[in-house]
Design a protein around this motif. Structure first.
Motif, mmCIF file in Angstrom:
data_model
loop_
_atom_site.group_PDB
_atom_site.id
_atom_site.type_symbol
_atom_site.label_atom_id
_atom_site.label_comp_id
_atom_site.label_asym_id
_atom_site.label_seq_id
_atom_site.Cartn_x
_atom_site.Cartn_y
_atom_site.Cartn_z
ATOM 1 N N VAL A 1 18.293 57.664 40.909
ATOM 2 C CA VAL A 1 18.464 56.810 41.667
ATOM 3 C C VAL A 1 18.401 55.289 41.585
ATOM 4 C CG1 VAL A 1 18.136 56.375 44.526
ATOM 5 C CG2 VAL A 1 17.413 58.495 43.534
ATOM 6 N N ALA A 2 20.153 55.035 42.036
ATOM 7 C CA ALA A 2 20.061 53.656 41.355
ATOM 8 C C ALA A 2 21.086 52.831 43.628
ATOM 9 C CB ALA A 2 21.791 52.700 41.983
ATOM 10 N N ASP A 3 19.192 51.772 43.612
ATOM 11 C CA ASP A 3 19.191 51.411 45.183
ATOM 12 C C ASP A 3 20.479 50.617 45.201
ATOM 13 O OD1 ASP A 3 18.768 49.712 47.861
ATOM 14 O OD2 ASP A 3 16.380 50.572 47.273
ATOM 15 N N GLU A 4 21.490 50.397 45.915
ATOM 16 C CA GLU A 4 22.127 48.966 46.506
ATOM 17 C C GLU A 4 22.587 48.774 47.592
ATOM 18 O OE1 GLU A 4 24.890 47.655 43.497
ATOM 19 O OE2 GLU A 4 24.959 49.478 41.494
ATOM 20 N N VAL A 5 21.690 48.545 48.425
ATOM 21 C CA VAL A 5 21.931 48.550 49.443
ATOM 22 C C VAL A 5 21.888 47.157 49.439
ATOM 23 C CG1 VAL A 5 20.526 48.366 51.984
ATOM 24 C CG2 VAL A 5 20.369 50.300 50.488
ATOM 25 N N GLN A 6 21.377 46.115 48.549
ATOM 26 C CA GLN A 6 21.746 44.624 48.601
ATOM 27 C C GLN A 6 22.721 44.221 47.608
ATOM 28 O OE1 GLN A 6 19.003 40.117 48.968
ATOM 29 N NE2 GLN A 6 18.050 41.755 49.365
ATOM 30 N N GLY B 1 30.623 45.568 57.593
ATOM 31 C CA GLY B 1 30.399 44.028 57.497
ATOM 32 C C GLY B 1 29.647 44.151 58.790
ATOM 33 N N GLY B 2 28.897 44.180 59.019
ATOM 34 C CA GLY B 2 27.638 44.112 60.012
ATOM 35 C C GLY B 2 27.820 45.592 61.250
ATOM 36 N N MET B 3 28.012 46.304 61.186
ATOM 37 C CA MET B 3 27.619 47.721 61.786
ATOM 38 C C MET B 3 27.036 48.339 61.376
ATOM 39 S SD MET B 3 29.567 47.339 64.261
ATOM 40 C CE MET B 3 29.439 48.368 65.113
ATOM 41 N N PRO B 4 26.038 49.535 61.937
ATOM 42 C CA PRO B 4 25.104 50.135 61.211
ATOM 43 C C PRO B 4 25.451 51.427 60.224
ATOM 44 C CG PRO B 4 24.502 49.912 63.428
ATOM 45 C CD PRO B 4 26.144 48.909 63.316
ATOM 46 N N LEU B 5 26.027 50.646 58.595
ATOM 47 C CA LEU B 5 26.505 51.899 58.504
ATOM 48 C C LEU B 5 25.336 52.351 56.858
ATOM 49 C CD1 LEU B 5 28.158 54.658 58.663
ATOM 50 C CD2 LEU B 5 29.689 52.820 57.133
ATOM 51 N N ALA B 6 24.954 53.395 56.305
ATOM 52 C CA ALA B 6 24.546 53.457 54.870
ATOM 53 C C ALA B 6 25.035 54.557 54.223
ATOM 54 C CB ALA B 6 23.054 53.116 55.175
ATOM 55 N N ALA B 7 24.739 54.806 53.144
ATOM 56 C CA ALA B 7 25.465 56.031 52.658
ATOM 57 C C ALA B 7 24.624 56.055 50.956
ATOM 58 C CB ALA B 7 26.417 56.057 52.408
ATOM 59 N N VAL B 8 24.118 57.501 50.748
ATOM 60 C CA VAL B 8 24.325 58.439 49.749
ATOM 61 C C VAL B 8 25.156 59.109 48.960
ATOM 62 C CG1 VAL B 8 22.453 59.639 48.643
ATOM 63 C CG2 VAL B 8 21.472 58.485 50.603
ATOM 64 N N THR B 9 25.313 58.468 47.781
ATOM 65 C CA THR B 9 26.847 59.386 46.897
ATOM 66 C C THR B 9 26.017 59.312 45.707
ATOM 67 O OG1 THR B 9 27.749 57.811 48.411
ATOM 68 C CG2 THR B 9 28.887 59.080 46.294
ATOM 69 N N GLY B 10 26.365 60.929 45.563
ATOM 70 C CA GLY B 10 25.777 61.292 44.607
ATOM 71 C C GLY B 10 26.309 62.841 44.028
ATOM 72 N N ARG B 11 25.967 63.268 42.796
ATOM 73 C CA ARG B 11 26.589 63.833 42.423
ATOM 74 C C ARG B 11 26.565 65.563 42.764
ATOM 75 N NH1 ARG B 11 21.807 65.279 37.368
ATOM 76 N NH2 ARG B 11 22.441 68.212 37.876
ATOM 77 N N ALA B 12 27.572 66.305 43.467
ATOM 78 C CA ALA B 12 27.887 67.247 43.953
ATOM 79 C C ALA B 12 26.040 68.425 44.353
ATOM 80 C CB ALA B 12 29.291 68.171 43.854
ATOM 81 N N VAL C 1 25.693 54.986 35.043
ATOM 82 C CA VAL C 1 26.096 56.500 36.284
ATOM 83 C C VAL C 1 25.073 57.012 36.676
ATOM 84 C CG1 VAL C 1 28.199 58.221 35.874
ATOM 85 C CG2 VAL C 1 28.397 56.896 34.522
ATOM 86 N N PRO C 2 24.117 56.786 38.162
ATOM 87 C CA PRO C 2 23.603 56.818 38.218
ATOM 88 C C PRO C 2 23.566 58.847 39.045
ATOM 89 C CG PRO C 2 23.329 54.778 38.305
ATOM 90 C CD PRO C 2 24.910 55.344 38.626
ATOM 91 N N ASP C 3 22.608 59.023 39.815
ATOM 92 C CA ASP C 3 22.316 60.603 39.844
ATOM 93 C C ASP C 3 23.024 60.643 40.906
ATOM 94 O OD1 ASP C 3 22.330 62.859 37.704
ATOM 95 O OD2 ASP C 3 20.271 61.109 37.734
ATOM 96 N N LEU C 4 22.384 59.371 41.883
ATOM 97 C CA LEU C 4 22.198 59.268 43.313
ATOM 98 C C LEU C 4 22.108 58.069 43.101
ATOM 99 C CD1 LEU C 4 19.982 61.421 45.187
ATOM 100 C CD2 LEU C 4 22.363 61.956 44.933
ATOM 101 N N PRO D 1 30.324 55.033 40.170
ATOM 102 C CA PRO D 1 30.699 55.152 38.978
ATOM 103 C C PRO D 1 30.141 56.948 38.874
ATOM 104 C CG PRO D 1 28.895 52.873 38.945
ATOM 105 C CD PRO D 1 29.369 53.980 40.657
ATOM 106 N N GLY D 2 31.625 57.055 37.553
ATOM 107 C CA GLY D 2 31.198 58.759 37.024
ATOM 108 C C GLY D 2 32.633 59.458 37.925
ATOM 109 N N THR D 3 33.041 60.173 36.758
ATOM 110 C CA THR D 3 34.348 60.942 36.888
ATOM 111 C C THR D 3 33.751 62.809 37.644
ATOM 112 O OG1 THR D 3 33.917 62.235 34.306
ATOM 113 C CG2 THR D 3 35.915 59.615 35.810
ATOM 114 N N HIS D 4 32.432 62.797 37.900
ATOM 115 C CA HIS D 4 31.987 64.064 37.940
ATOM 116 C C HIS D 4 31.737 64.321 39.363
ATOM 117 C CE1 HIS D 4 28.710 60.683 38.506
ATOM 118 N NE2 HIS D 4 28.202 61.331 39.593
#
Length: 452
Positions: free
Chosen positions: A266-271, A301-312, A289-292, A122-125
Motif C-alpha cells: 500500500v503506497a500512502d501518497e496522501v502528501q 484543491g482544499g475540499m475534503p476528499l480522499a481515495a483508495v485506488t487498487g487492484r480490482a 506499481v503498488p497493489d493499493l 501506476p499499472g495497466t491492471h
C-alpha cells in the motif's frame, strides 16, 4: 471597511509580499483571543495569523498582510488556492445540489473521479477506486481492503511514518509527540520496520538500502510470519517524518519481497501524490506499481476528499455495505477534484513541480554553502526539505528550525516544519507560485539563516 471586506480573493490577488502591521496584527490577535475562549488547546496552529484570502502564491491575513505561501495548506492547495477550474466546477455543483450521500442516491461526479484515478495510477491492471473524506480514513480503509482480500491480520509500517490521527492510523504513525502521547491503548497487529533513511543510517548511506531491507525481511519472516501479514504500508516519500526519500532500491526490494509472499503493498501518497513531486504519484520515481494507492490532500484543491485506488480483485474483496461513509465522495468535493485534474493537465503542472523543485534545491544549496546548520537537502519535485543540525555534527537542531520559521513568518513568508526530531524545514509551495515570488521567499529564508 475591514481588511476582510477590502481583500479581493482568489487568483485576482496581488502577488506580492506585503506587511502593513506587526505580525500578528490587531485583528489576528483578537481572533486569537476569541479562539482561546472557544476552542480546546489540543487544536494548535503553526502561524498566529488568520487568513482572509489566498491565491497564486500568497495568503492575505485579516489585517491586510500578504504572505508568500510555502506550505500549500500542508500540500493541499497544490494547484493553487482558489484555482479557477476548481472554483468554477465546485460552484456549479453547489448550485445543483450539495449532498445526497452516494450510498443512498449516487451521482456521476464520484464515478468520474474514480475513472480518472484508475487511469492515472501506476499499472495497466484492472482497478477500482473508493472515495473517502480524509487521508486517515482512506489509509484505514486500505487496511480493511487488504485484510479482506488476504484474510490476514498483520500490518507492517516503518519508522518515521505518519499515517493519520484515527485509532488505526495513529497506531501506524511512528512519532509519539504530539500524535500518540496519552491516547492509547492502540490497535493490535501493527508492526514497525526500520526505514532506509540515508542521512541517519548508522553505518552510512552506502549500506542503507541493503541493511534496512535485511532487517525488514527478518521482521516479517522471523518475528511476525509472512503468512500473517496482510499488507506493508509505506510513504514513497515520508512527509511528517521529514521528507525522507528512501535509499535507492529499498522500496523495490520491499515490493519484490511482498509479492513473493502474497503480501499487499500500500503506497500512502496522501502528501506526496497528485503532481507534487513532478509525477502524478511519488512511487513512480521508484518504478513501483503498488497493489493499493491512497491519495488525499492535493486531490480536491482544499475540499475534503480522499481515495483508495487498487487492484480490482483486492478492492472487490470487501462485502457490500462494508465500505462507505455519509460524506464520502461528496459531490462538491468530487467536482473540485475534476477541477484539480483539469488544472494539472491544462497548465502542465507536472513540469512546473519539477521546475519549482530545481529552484528550491539551487537556492537551498547556495544558502547551505554559507550555513553549516543545514545538514542535508532532500526531496523530489516541489516537495523539498532541509534538515538542520548542530554544526559539525548530525545532532538535530530543533531550536534553529524554530528560529528560522519565526523569522520567515515575521518577514512575510509562511513555512512548515517537520521531522521525527522536529529539526526539518519543509517546502511545499503551490504550483501556481511565480518564480520571482519563490526566489523572493528564499531570499527571506537566506536572511533567516544569516541571523543564526
Amino acid at each position: 471597511m475591514t481588511a476582510v471586506e477590502t481583500v479581493i480573493g482568489g487568483p485576482g490577488l496581488r502577488q506580492e509580499r506585503r506587511l502593513v502591521t506587526e505580525v500578528p496584527g490587531p485583528r489576528s490577535r483578537e481572533l486569537g483571543r476569541r479562539r482561546s475562549e472557544a476552542l480546546p488547546t489540543g487544536l494548535s496552529s503553526g502561524a498566529p495569523v488568520y487568513a482572509a484570502a489566498a491565491g497564486g502564491g500568497v495568503i492575505v491575513d485579516v489585517d491586510g498582510n500578504s504572505f508568500i505561501d510555502l506550505g500549500s495548506g500542508i500540500a493541499v492547495t497544490t494547484v493553487g488556492n482558489s484555482a479557477p477550474a476548481v472554483v468554477a466546477r465546485a460552484a456549479d455543483q453547489l448550485a445543483r445540489f450539495t449532498h445526497t450521500c452516494f450510498l443512498a442516491t449516487p451521482y456521476e461526479g464520484y464515478i468520474a473521479v474514480a475513472e480518472i484515478l484508475n487511469r492515472l495510477t501506476p499499472g495497466t491492471h484492472e482497478k477500482r477506486t473508493a472515495l473517502f473524506n480524509t487521508g486517515s480514513e482512506a489509509v484505514e480503509n486500505a487496511v480493511k481492503y487488504a485484510r479482506a482480500a488476504t484474510q490476514r491480520p498483520a500490518v507492517v509500517v516503518f519508522d518515521h511514518a505518519f499515517h493519520g490521527r484515527s485509532l488505526m492510523t495513529m497506531t501506524m504513525t511512528a512519532k509519539n509527540q504530539p500524535y500518540k502521547h496519552g491516547f492509547g491503548p492502540f490497535a493490535p497487529e501493527v508492526y514497525r520496520a526500520p526505514m532506509a533513511y540515508p542521512y541517519r543510517w548508522p553505518s552510512g548511506p552506502d549500506n542503507c538500502a541493503a541493511e534496512a531491507f535485511s532487517q525488514f525481511a527478518q521482521l516479517i519472516d522471523a518475528q511476525i510470519g509472512a503468512d500473517a501479514v496482510a499488507c506493508v504500508v509505506v510513504e514513497p516519500i515520508q512527509g511528517e517524518g521529514g521528507f525522507i526519500v528512501p535509499a535507492d532500491g529499498f522500496l523495490r526490494s520491499v515490493a519484490d519481497f511482498c509479492r513473493e509472499r502474497g503480501i499487499l503493498v500500500v503506497a500512502d501518497e496522501v502528501q506526496a501524490g497528485i503532481a507534487r513531486t513532478g509525477t502524478w504519484f511519488a512511487c513512480e520515481h521508484d518504478g513501483l506499481v503498488p497493489d493499493l494507492i491512497v491519495t488525499a490532500k492535493g486531490l480536491a484543491g482544499g475540499m475534503p476528499l480522499a481515495a483508495v485506488t487498487g487492484r480490482a480483485d483486492v478492492m472487490d474483496a470487501a462485502h457490500p455495505g462494508g465500505i462507505g461513509g455519509t460524506y464520502s465522495g461528496n459531490p462538491v468535493a468530487c467536482a473540485a477534484a475534476l477541477g484539480v485534474f483539469e488544472e494539472i493537465e491544462s497548465h502542465r503542472l507536472l513540469d512546473r513541480a519539477q521546475a519549482i523543485g530545481d529552484i528550491l534545491v539551487r537556492e537551498l544549496r547556495d544558502i547551505a554553502s554559507a550555513s553549516p546548520v543545514i545538514g542535508e537537502i532532500r526531496g523530489r519535485g516541489a516537495m523539498i526539505a532541509a534538515e538542520l543540525v548542530v554544526p559539525g555534527t548530525r545532532t538535530p537542531n530543533r531550536d534553529a528550525v524554530a528560529a528560522v520559521a519565526r523569522y520567515c513568518q515575521d518577514n512575510g513568508v509562511l513555512t512548515l516544519t517537520a521531522g521525527t526530531f522536529g529539526n526539518v524545514l519543509r517546502f511545499l509551495p503551490p504550483l501556481s507560485i511565480t518564480d520571482d515570488l519563490l526566489v523572493e521567499a528564499l531570499g527571506v529564508l537566506r536572511d533567516a539563516f544569516a541571523t543564526l
